[in-house]
Design a protein around this motif. Structure first.
Motif, PDB file in Angstrom:
ATOM      1  N   THR A  70       0.852  -1.192   0.000  1.00  0.00           N
ATOM      2  CA  THR A  70       0.000   0.000   0.000  1.00  0.00           C
ATOM      3  C   THR A  70       0.889   1.245   0.000  1.00  0.00           C
ATOM      4  O   THR A  70       2.121   1.148   0.054  1.00  0.00           O
ATOM      5  CB  THR A  70      -0.920   0.017   1.233  1.00  0.00           C
ATOM      6  N   GLY A  71       0.269   2.399  -0.058  1.00  0.00           N
ATOM      7  CA  GLY A  71       1.029   3.635  -0.021  1.00  0.00           C
ATOM      8  C   GLY A  71       1.676   3.963  -1.353  1.00  0.00           C
ATOM      9  O   GLY A  71       1.242   3.483  -2.411  1.00  0.00           O
ATOM     10  N   PRO A  72       2.740   4.758  -1.334  1.00  0.00           N
ATOM     11  CA  PRO A  72       3.347   5.225  -2.589  1.00  0.00           C
ATOM     12  C   PRO A  72       3.951   4.119  -3.439  1.00  0.00           C
ATOM     13  O   PRO A  72       4.141   4.296  -4.642  1.00  0.00           O
ATOM     14  CB  PRO A  72       4.426   6.210  -2.106  1.00  0.00           C
ATOM     15  N   ASP A  73       4.274   2.965  -2.829  1.00  0.00           N
ATOM     16  CA  ASP A  73       4.877   1.868  -3.587  1.00  0.00           C
ATOM     17  C   ASP A  73       3.840   0.911  -4.180  1.00  0.00           C
ATOM     18  O   ASP A  73       4.209  -0.060  -4.838  1.00  0.00           O
ATOM     19  CB  ASP A  73       5.830   1.066  -2.694  1.00  0.00           C
ATOM     20  N   ALA A  74       2.571   1.166  -3.937  1.00  0.00           N
ATOM     21  CA  ALA A  74       1.523   0.267  -4.443  1.00  0.00           C
ATOM     22  C   ALA A  74       1.612   0.148  -5.956  1.00  0.00           C
ATOM     23  O   ALA A  74       1.695   1.150  -6.674  1.00  0.00           O
ATOM     24  CB  ALA A  74       0.148   0.786  -4.033  1.00  0.00           C
ATOM     25  N   GLY A  75       1.632  -1.089  -6.439  1.00  0.00           N
ATOM     26  CA  GLY A  75       1.702  -1.339  -7.872  1.00  0.00           C
ATOM     27  C   GLY A  75       3.096  -1.273  -8.456  1.00  0.00           C
ATOM     28  O   GLY A  75       3.273  -1.510  -9.652  1.00  0.00           O
ATOM     29  N   CYS A  76       4.100  -1.008  -7.603  1.00  0.00           N
ATOM     30  CA  CYS A  76       5.470  -0.838  -8.105  1.00  0.00           C
ATOM     31  C   CYS A  76       6.400  -1.969  -7.691  1.00  0.00           C
ATOM     32  O   CYS A  76       7.570  -1.962  -8.069  1.00  0.00           O
ATOM     33  CB  CYS A  76       6.047   0.487  -7.611  1.00  0.00           C
ATOM     34  N   THR A  77       5.917  -2.908  -6.902  1.00  0.00           N
ATOM     35  CA  THR A  77       6.750  -4.024  -6.461  1.00  0.00           C
ATOM     36  C   THR A  77       6.078  -5.338  -6.847  1.00  0.00           C
ATOM     37  O   THR A  77       4.885  -5.382  -7.144  1.00  0.00           O
ATOM     38  CB  THR A  77       6.971  -3.991  -4.934  1.00  0.00           C
ATOM     39  N   THR A  78       6.862  -6.390  -6.847  1.00  0.00           N
ATOM     40  CA  THR A  78       6.337  -7.714  -7.180  1.00  0.00           C
ATOM     41  C   THR A  78       6.356  -8.607  -5.945  1.00  0.00           C
ATOM     42  O   THR A  78       6.917  -8.250  -4.909  1.00  0.00           O
ATOM     43  CB  THR A  78       7.144  -8.368  -8.308  1.00  0.00           C
ATOM     44  N   GLN A  79       5.735  -9.767  -6.062  1.00  0.00           N
ATOM     45  CA  GLN A  79       5.654 -10.706  -4.953  1.00  0.00           C
ATOM     46  C   GLN A  79       6.099 -12.082  -5.432  1.00  0.00           C
ATOM     47  O   GLN A  79       6.102 -12.375  -6.619  1.00  0.00           O
ATOM     48  CB  GLN A  79       4.236 -10.790  -4.407  1.00  0.00           C
ATOM     49  N   LEU A  80       6.462 -12.918  -4.489  1.00  0.00           N
ATOM     50  CA  LEU A  80       6.711 -14.322  -4.775  1.00  0.00           C
ATOM     51  C   LEU A  80       5.395 -15.069  -4.649  1.00  0.00           C
ATOM     52  O   LEU A  80       4.596 -14.795  -3.751  1.00  0.00           O
ATOM     53  CB  LEU A  80       7.719 -14.901  -3.777  1.00  0.00           C
ATOM     54  N   ASP A  81       5.157 -16.013  -5.550  1.00  0.00           N
ATOM     55  CA  ASP A  81       3.947 -16.815  -5.405  1.00  0.00           C
ATOM     56  C   ASP A  81       4.141 -18.192  -6.005  1.00  0.00           C
ATOM     57  O   ASP A  81       5.111 -18.480  -6.707  1.00  0.00           O
ATOM     58  CB  ASP A  81       2.724 -16.117  -6.009  1.00  0.00           C
ATOM     59  N   ALA A  82       3.213 -19.064  -5.666  1.00  0.00           N
ATOM     60  CA  ALA A  82       3.125 -20.404  -6.242  1.00  0.00           C
ATOM     61  C   ALA A  82       1.652 -20.721  -6.410  1.00  0.00           C
ATOM     62  O   ALA A  82       0.838 -20.390  -5.546  1.00  0.00           O
ATOM     63  CB  ALA A  82       3.792 -21.441  -5.342  1.00  0.00           C
TER      64      ALA A  82
END
Length: 223
Positions: free
Chosen positions: A112-124
């Motif tokens: 959330t906040g200013p970085d919302a939509g600018c980082t990725t996540q790990l998933d499976a």
């Protein structure tokens, strides 16, 4: 179908992402090549059937030769050892998913906040399609999906629609913390596939979770 799901399925179709049992075995072989034959372990506490089931499941994971670097092979991700252990336990129990993949390319939906939509996540993502023999089609005609995401603290699941979309937003599973023992994933997956209610008792953590958590934390620090 969400844009992210469409993109991932397109990557699989074009050969840009490797998924399925061959990929699971290749990742397991790659980690054994790097760290040694670590999966089989002696059982010293027969009073703990969950630990015994976990070790038995990993012991039967086939040993494969690491693939040539010229072969299509994704970059190793920090959560690969855990997902490989989960896939090994599921396969040993006769519950090998119809398809699966791991990724570090999805937009982090927890930021959330200013970085919302600018980082990725790990998933499976682990998928059991409607024709999988373990699926109770009276309860889940088109199968189910299990989802692991970082930084989420629990696994999630949802039933599927005919063309692979999820019927609803994935539901968090209280019984499956993010590093839960793979033997517990087997128990919960079998229950959900059979059409039963999601178990609520919290399972024990995977014995190797601390070192993999450290690798995930290091990855996140670079994001």
């Amino acid at each position: 179908m969400s844009p992210d799901t469409t993109r991932v399925l397109g990557q699989i179709e074009r050969g840009e992402m490797w998924c399925g049992p061959d990929a699971a075995r290749a990742i397991a072989a790659r980690h054994e090549d790097a760290y040694g034959h670590a999966w089989p372990r002696p059982i010293t506490d027969h009073a703990n059937p969950a630990d015994e089931a976990w070790a038995d499941a990993l012991t039967v994971l086939p040993t494969r030769t690491a693939p040539e670097r010229s072969a299509m092979s994704p970059q190793a991700l920090p959560h690969d050892p855990y997902i490989t252990a989960v896939l090994g336990a599921l396969t040993a129990a006769g519950l090998e998913p119809s398809q699966w993949w791991t990724s570090d390319a999805e937009t982090n939906r927890y930021t959330t906040g200013p970085d919302a939509g600018c980082t990725t996540q790990l998933d499976a993502v682990l998928v059991w399609e409607g024709d999988h023999p373990a699926v109770n089609t009276e309860a889940h005609e088109d199968g189910i999906t299990l989802v692991w995401e970082h930084p989420a603290e629990q696994w999630q699941w949802a039933p599927r629609k005919p063309h692979g979309e999820l019927k609803r937003e994935p539901e968090f599973l209280d019984s499956l913390p993010s590093w839960v023992d793979p033997a517990v994933v087997v128990i919960v997956a079998r229950t959900l596939l059979a059409g039963g209610p999601a178990p609520t008792s919290v399972g024990p953590l995977w014995l190797e979770h601390e070192q993999v958590q450290a690798a995930v934390d290091a990855w996140a620090a670079q994001e």
